[in-house]
Design an enzyme around this catalytic site. Structure first.
Site, PDB file in Angstrom:
ATOM      1  N   ASP A 271       0.833  -1.193   0.000  1.00 24.24           N
ATOM      2  CA  ASP A 271       0.000   0.000   0.000  1.00 24.24           C
ATOM      3  C   ASP A 271       0.872   1.249   0.000  1.00 24.24           C
ATOM      4  OD1 ASP A 271      -2.501   1.389   2.228  1.00 24.24           O
ATOM      5  OD2 ASP A 271      -2.337   1.411   0.051  1.00 24.24           O
ATOM      6  N   ASP A 401      -9.325  -0.769   3.333  1.00 28.41           N
ATOM      7  CA  ASP A 401      -8.782  -0.451   4.653  1.00 28.41           C
ATOM      8  C   ASP A 401      -9.684  -0.973   5.748  1.00 28.41           C
ATOM      9  OD1 ASP A 401      -7.946   2.724   3.244  1.00 28.41           O
ATOM     10  OD2 ASP A 401      -6.686   0.947   3.470  1.00 28.41           O
TER      11      ASP A 401
END
Lengths: 483, 257
Positions: A271, A401
């Site tokens: 990420d 997330d």
């Protein structure tokens, strides 16, 4: 904001979409529909896809009929001061606007894990992405297997993200929408059906198939409408939280232990790289979306305020908080402006001859015609920045997330022998990570990865609490010592 | 060992704390954030203390019971001292953050005052401390079992719940007194907080005899009166507040104090 396709694992029918973690970002207004201006009529064009955050646009409010030369410096200054304070107050508000859904998602996942044993039972089923078993004879073999599993999973995620970015770049919107549609269809119908089944089994509720079919059908269809089209904000948020929780539960069930922790660690690193590196796929996605002034697919982003749809026409009056403000203001504005240029013969209105001569001296002879007056009336007058402007400007967090946060906390509550202490510790760690990430967002004002800090804290606290704190607290509780 | 015990003990332990949270903190996002940050700091202090304890246990003689008990007592004392150190560290961090924000915003008043921060951080410490002490016990109380079947005290759950409530309230009082002491450089107040915390923890060493641990702890809750005076309260304020005549209090939501 960046989109992530969701990862939908199904070892039964090979259908897959991909979840990649998403950067969180401040909302990006589609300037086409930005009806309300922050004191500047050029705001629409001026915003041009940039991330607009708590500050002024830098344009001083336009003043009707007066030269703006005298005022801009002071106006910009006071705007900056107001900005800082508003940034702090509204920054905190945004943090809470994200704390609440993240907490809710985690609570749902932990509650399910603790009560429905299906999600912690090991049936021996595995996902096709993690083919290597973890019940091996030696620790070394287990480690190797989990590393291989994690590698395969991450490769799949990277490939899927690249495919998504390519599709987006070459404007194959239909393909992406179809893909997202299918994956949310799967989640809303099949996984929720499975979930309901297990809950009924746990609580020994007898339910006939007809009722179940009606319930699941309604749940699914309303979900599809809310997520992909329009719906009340709270309902949409609730659905997004529910599908994140469902996805996290699937991950918790089907990923073996060491693989899960490894995947969490690796995906935070990915990420970080994908969002911050100049050639990272997610960064490319964000920048392309910003260039084209489009919002990224609402199906994959949790937004704390209403999402601006690109094709929202001015004529229809949708029930959006901010656009409600706009039409009445223009009307009041016009009504306020109209008395002013009344015929000077009856009433100066304060436009004394000395003032007029001064104006003429400064600006040259002015002749106001019908048209010029109408034009000026339509310009927004100087007014202080609207109070609810920052409240409308919410924060967006990607669903990936949510999924990974909940997965971490759920795994902690499922496998940790320290039980609730570990879960609590991971929960607090993730929230603090999110807080820090939002702080960085307020400082840097561009898309940031939301996973790394939180997952790092979460992992550190999980392992530390499980191995260090738990024996200490157990001993203390045994003797009933309090610290 | 029923739902009644579970709910009863939960409400005893967390009732005051949750109501404080709901009525004073939940509406202000900034306070919620500082509460969670306070909980985080407590957690870090516990982590460090456990680390030290764990290492010391690994290098010690695991067979000898008295040595283990000694190590545990050492662990408790170390943990208390570390908690207070981290309270001080949190105070320093908050001061710096507040100064930075004040400089940035050029405002006269800070959006949140140091007294509010003291209260909120104390409560955060208390929440986390109470949660870690009692949540596992509460979870066990839902399941089947008989309390004290091996000869231990039958009042285990109840005493744990009362002790937890006392600790949460005490942390809140200690937070207020500590921060005020640090603000005004009155190190005696700070030392008193540390000593008080140590006393409460050491009292629990006598624990199956709850008379000697719970009762003095509740006497130490009178610390709350000191915290009340430190926070600026007085009998006059109290009277005005209770008779709803205090204009400041009525406007409290609109102005940081």
């Amino acid at each position: 904001m960046v989109n992530n396709a969701e990862d939908v694992e199904n070892n039964m029918d090979q259908q897959q979409a991909n979840t990649s973690p998403e950067p969180i970002q401040q909302p990006q207004e589609a300037p086409v529909t930005r009806v309300r201006s922050r004191g500047g009529s050029g705001a629409g064009a001026g915003d041009g896809g940039g991330c607009d955050s708590g500050g002024g646009n830098g344009t001083s409010p336009e003043q009707n009929g007066q030269p703006p030369a005298a005022h801009p410096a002071r106006v910009v200054e006071t705007e900056e001061e107001e900005d800082e304070e508003m940034t702090l107050k509204y920054g905190a508000k945004h943090v809470i606007m994200l704390f609440v859904p993240v907490t809710l998602c985690m609570v749902v996942v932990v509650a399910t894990i603790k009560s429905v044993s299906f999600y912690t039972k090991n049936d021996g089923h595995r996902l096709i992405y993690t083919p290597f078993p973890e019940e091996t004879d030696t620790v070394a073999q287990r480690a190797v297997n989990s590393i291989l599993n994690a590698t395969i999973m991450i490769t799949v995620i990277i490939v899927m993200t690249l495919v998504l970015v390519l599709l987006y770049k070459y404007r194959c919107y239909k393909v992406i929408q179809g893909w997202l549609f299918l994956s949310s269809l799967l989640l809303l119908f099949f996984f929720s059906f499975m979930y309901l089944q297990e809950v009924f089994k746990t609580y020994n509720v007898a339910m006939d198939y007809f009722t179940l079919a009606i319930v699941v059908w309604n749940f699914g269809v309303v979900g599809m409408i809310c997520i992909h089209w329009k719906g009340p904000l709270r309902l949409q948020q609730a659905y997004l939280i529910m599908i994140s929780a469902l996805m996290a539960l699937v991950f918790i069930k089907y990923l073996p232990e060491w693989t899960a922790w490894l995947i969490l660690a690796v995906i935070s690193v990915y990420d970080l790289l994908a969002v911050l590196c100049p050639k990272g796929p997610l960064r490319i996605l964000v920048e392309t979306a910003q260039e084209r002034n489009e919002p990224i697919f609402p199906a994959l982003i949790y937004s704390s305020t209403m999402v601006w749809l690109v094709n929202m026409a001015d004529t229809d009056r949708p029930k959006r908080n901010s656009t409600e403000a706009a039409p009445p203001q223009q009307q009041t504005q016009e009504s306020v402006e109209s008395p002013a240029p009344s015929s000077p013969s009856q009433d100066d209105g304060g436009f004394t001859s000395s003032w007029i001569s001064q104006q003429q001296h400064r600006l040259g002879p002015l002749q106001s015609t019908e048209e010029t007056r109408r034009e000026i009336q339509q310009m927004p007058s100087a007014r202080p920045p609207l109070e609810d402007d920052d409240e409308e400007r919410g924060v967006k967090l990607g669903l990936g997330d949510f999924i990974f946060y909940s997965m971490l906390v759920g795994k902690a509550s499922a496998t940790a022998s320290g039980d609730w202490n570990t879960t609590l510790a991971c929960f607090v760690a993730i929230l603090i990570g999110l807080c820090l990430t939002l702080l960085l967002l307020a400082i840097f004002r561009k898309a940031l990865p939301a996973l790394p800090i939180s997952i790092f804290f979460g992992l550190v606290f999980y392992f530390a609490t499980d191995n260090l704190v738990r024996p200490f607290m157990d001993k203390l509780a045994l003797h009933q010592f309090y610290i | 060992m029923t739902a009644a015990v579970f709910f009863g003990c939960t409400f005893i332990a967390f009732g005051p704390a949750i109501s404080l949270f709901l009525f004073t903190i939940a509406r202000e996002p900034l306070r919620v954030i500082f509460l969670i940050a306070g909980a985080f700091f407590w957690l870090v202090s516990l982590l460090l203390a456990s680390l030290v304890w764990f290492i010391s246990v690994q290098i010690s003689n695991k067979e000898s019971v008295s040595q283990q008990k000694g190590l545990l007592i050492f662990g408790v004392v170390l943990s208390v001292l570390l908690q207070e150190t981290f309270r001080f560290a949190y105070y320093k961090l908050l001061k710096k953050a507040n100064e930075g924000l004040l400089a940035l915003s050029q405002e006269e008043t800070m959006p949140i005052s140091i007294r509010q921060l003291a209260y909120v951080s104390g409560l955060g410490f208390g929440f986390m401390s109470g949660a870690f002490s009692v949540v596992n016990i509460l979870a066990d109380s839902v399941g089947p079992g008989t309390v004290g079947i091996h000869g231990d005290s039958q009042h285990y759950f109840l005493s744990s719940a009362f002790m937890t409530m006392a600790i949460i309230l005490l942390h809140m009082f200690w937070g207020v007194i500590f921060f005020d002491g640090c603000e005004k450089q009155r190190w005696l107040a700070v030392a008193a907080v540390v000593v008080s915390h140590l006393v409460v923890s050491c009292l629990t060493f006598q624990n199956p005899q709850y008379i000697s641990s719970l009762v003095p702890t509740y006497i130490i809750i009178l610390d709350g009166i000191w915290a009340f005076y430190t926070a600026g309260g007085s009998l006059r304020n109290l009277k005005l507040c209770l008779t709803c005549k205090d204009k400041d209090f009525l406007l409290a939501n609109h102005r940081p104090r």
